[in-house]
Design an enzyme around this catalytic site. Structure first.
Site, short mmCIF file in Angstrom:
data_model
loop_
_atom_site.label_atom_id
_atom_site.label_comp_id
_atom_site.label_asym_id
_atom_site.label_seq_id
_atom_site.Cartn_x
_atom_site.Cartn_y
_atom_site.Cartn_z
N ARG A 1 0.85 -1.19 0.00
CA ARG A 1 0.00 0.00 0.00
C ARG A 1 0.89 1.24 0.00
O ARG A 1 1.96 1.24 0.62
CB ARG A 1 -0.92 0.04 1.23
CG ARG A 1 -2.13 -0.88 1.12
CD ARG A 1 -3.13 -0.42 0.04
NE ARG A 1 -4.29 -1.28 -0.07
CZ ARG A 1 -4.47 -2.25 -0.97
NH1 ARG A 1 -3.52 -2.51 -1.86
NH2 ARG A 1 -5.58 -2.94 -1.01
N HIS B 1 -1.47 0.09 -9.92
CA HIS B 1 -2.17 -0.82 -9.01
C HIS B 1 -2.68 -2.07 -9.75
O HIS B 1 -3.87 -2.39 -9.72
CB HIS B 1 -3.33 -0.11 -8.28
CG HIS B 1 -3.73 -0.82 -7.01
ND1 HIS B 1 -4.14 -0.16 -5.88
CD2 HIS B 1 -3.79 -2.15 -6.71
CE1 HIS B 1 -4.43 -1.04 -4.93
NE2 HIS B 1 -4.22 -2.25 -5.42
P1 NDP Z 1 -2.13 -11.06 5.06
O1 NDP Z 1 -3.06 -10.45 6.05
O2 NDP Z 1 -2.30 -12.50 4.70
O3 NDP Z 1 -0.63 -10.87 5.54
C1 NDP Z 1 -0.17 -9.70 6.11
C2 NDP Z 1 1.25 -9.93 6.62
O4 NDP Z 1 1.72 -8.69 7.17
C3 NDP Z 1 1.29 -10.96 7.76
O5 NDP Z 1 2.47 -11.73 7.65
C4 NDP Z 1 1.34 -10.08 9.00
O6 NDP Z 1 1.96 -10.68 10.11
C5 NDP Z 1 2.17 -8.94 8.51
N1 NDP Z 1 1.96 -7.75 9.34
C6 NDP Z 1 0.82 -7.07 9.55
N2 NDP Z 1 1.02 -6.05 10.41
C7 NDP Z 1 2.33 -6.12 10.76
C8 NDP Z 1 3.14 -5.37 11.62
N3 NDP Z 1 2.66 -4.34 12.32
N4 NDP Z 1 4.44 -5.72 11.73
C9 NDP Z 1 4.94 -6.76 11.04
N5 NDP Z 1 4.21 -7.52 10.20
C10 NDP Z 1 2.93 -7.20 10.06
O7 NDP Z 1 -2.23 -10.15 3.76
P2 NDP Z 1 -1.94 -10.56 2.23
O8 NDP Z 1 -0.63 -11.23 2.17
O9 NDP Z 1 -3.11 -11.26 1.65
O10 NDP Z 1 -1.90 -9.11 1.54
C11 NDP Z 1 -0.94 -8.14 1.95
C12 NDP Z 1 -1.31 -6.80 1.35
O11 NDP Z 1 -1.04 -6.80 -0.05
C13 NDP Z 1 -2.79 -6.43 1.40
O12 NDP Z 1 -3.16 -5.96 2.68
C14 NDP Z 1 -2.88 -5.36 0.36
O13 NDP Z 1 -2.58 -4.10 0.95
C15 NDP Z 1 -1.76 -5.72 -0.63
N6 NDP Z 1 -2.30 -6.16 -1.92
C16 NDP Z 1 -1.96 -5.43 -3.04
C17 NDP Z 1 -2.41 -5.81 -4.28
C18 NDP Z 1 -1.99 -5.06 -5.49
O14 NDP Z 1 -2.47 -5.34 -6.59
N7 NDP Z 1 -1.08 -4.13 -5.38
C19 NDP Z 1 -3.31 -6.97 -4.46
C20 NDP Z 1 -3.59 -7.66 -3.22
C21 NDP Z 1 -3.11 -7.25 -2.00
P3 NDP Z 1 1.34 -12.01 10.77
O15 NDP Z 1 1.66 -13.13 9.79
O16 NDP Z 1 2.06 -12.15 12.04
O17 NDP Z 1 -0.13 -11.77 10.91
#
Ligand code: NDP
Length: 312
Positions: free
Chosen positions: A227, A275
């Site tokens: 993001r 995007h």
């Molecule tokens: P998930 O919720 O499956 O994974 C998020 C990851 O981020 C997890 O490993 C989580 O840790 C980690 N995380 C969250 N908060 C923190 C923090 N404060 N400190 C450290 N690690 C953190 O999300 P997805 O993998 O499905 O998607 C990730 C992002 O990708 C989406 O939220 C979206 O913004 C973006 N996206 C972009 C797209 C595009 O076309 N550009 C398309 C789809 C998604 P933990 O494992 O411990 O929970």
């Protein structure tokens, strides 16, 4: 009969009008789907299939709501909504995951192999440049969720040295898994190529500011399909201008579409993509929506529930 409100602009509905009813029928759910303009009584709606571009922001009138099924992976626009009391599920499916793996691996290989040097040069001069093998290249993936873990695993399969960072400590074969503030510093300090696959939350906003960009090895590349607000724009431009960052490939931005006057467009060190890193594909996403409807109707736990207190 189960009533499903498909709350999304016409352009989104056009992609789902055929595949979603078929997927719901395959799942064995008897449901009637309506659009926003056909909604007369919100108290009769059981589920809302929700596109973040929907105009629906007040969920208070939906007193019977069993769940909101978000069509996108990112939920920063809906997770903090105080009027939503029903469970919120987000999109996790093979289409989003495979698309993201392909996009990230493609842009990683571009930087790893130095492909721009060949693509941009047409000067009739012979400039051999031999990239290191992947086994000697350190890549860090911030976020080891559905997408980040899949990207990290694909890079490991290509022999890269991969470090990952997540909120909770993980143990994934072949990946150096880190967490916490010290883990972030360590993950950044080795990252010749940094991939951001974190969700946007209060804890991740502005994460990559000038101090953290300075922790990267000089000349690192940044790839952000996560993001836009994960990175402080002005700090990234300064880091590019000073040579601290060699290149940034950015798919997401604080304002989308990226305004024409934004300095990212004109900067030689920035690649802008609109995007498109990974889109929700209706063919695969419709099955996930249908499966969650089936689960809701049979009392089974929903898939891919959002932890609203964590914001993702
Ligand atoms: P998930 O919720 O499956 O994974 C998020 C990851 O981020 C997890 O490993 C989580 O840790 C980690 N995380 C969250 N908060 C923190 C923090 N404060 N400190 C450290 N690690 C953190 O999300 P997805 O993998 O499905 O998607 C990730 C992002 O990708 C989406 O939220 C979206 O913004 C973006 N996206 C972009 C797209 C595009 O076309 N550009 C398309 C789809 C998604 P933990 O494992 O411990 O929970």
């Amino acid at each position: 009969m189960t009533l499903v409100l498909f709350s999304a602009p016409d352009s989104v509905w056009d992609e789902y009008r055929d595949v979603l009813p078929r997927a719901i029928a395959r799942a064995g759910v008897e449901a009637r789907i309506i659009r926003d303009d056909a909604l007369t009584d919100p108290t009769e709606v059981d589920y809302i299939v929700y596109a973040p571009s929907s105009r629906l922001k007040d969920f208070t009138p939906f007193t019977r709501l069993k769940a909101v099924l978000n069509l996108w992976a990112g939920v920063e626009a809906i997770a903090p909504n105080p009027t939503l009391k029903a469970p919120l599920a987000r999109m996790v499916d093979y289409g989003l995951t495979e698309g993201m793996v392909e996009w990230c691996v493609g842009h990683t290989l571009r930087h790893h192999l130095g492909m721009d040097q060949d693509i941009r040069r047409n000067d009739a001069e012979w400039h051999p440049h031999v990239p290191p093998l992947a086994r000697w290249r350190n890549i860090t993936v911030l976020g080891l969720g559905a997408l980040g873990e899949a990207v990290a695993r694909a890079l490991v399969d290509l022999n890269f040295r991969v470090t990952g960072w997540s909120r909770r400590q993980k143990d994934i074969g072949g990946i150096c898994c880190l967490s916490g503030d010290d883990g972030l510093r360590e993950a950044l300090s080795s990252a010749e190529i940094l991939i951001l696959l974190l969700p946007l939350t209060d804890n991740t906003r502005d994460l990559m500011d000038r101090n953290r960009l300075a922790l990267l090895p000089k000349g690192a590349c940044v790839i952000n399909p996560g993001r836009g607000p994960l990175i402080v724009d002005e700090d990234l431009i300064d880091a590019l201008d000073s040579g601290q960052i060699a290149h940034a490939t950015l798919d997401v931005f604080r304002t989308e579409p990226l305004p024409p006057e934004h300095p990212f467009w004109a900067h030689d060190g920035v690649t802008v993509t609109p995007h498109i890193a990974s889109d929700t594909r209706p063919q695969s996403a419709a099955d996930v929506v249908a499966e969650n409807l089936r689960r809701g109707e049979t009392g089974e736990p929903f898939l891919h529930l959002v932890d609203r207190s964590a914001g993702y």
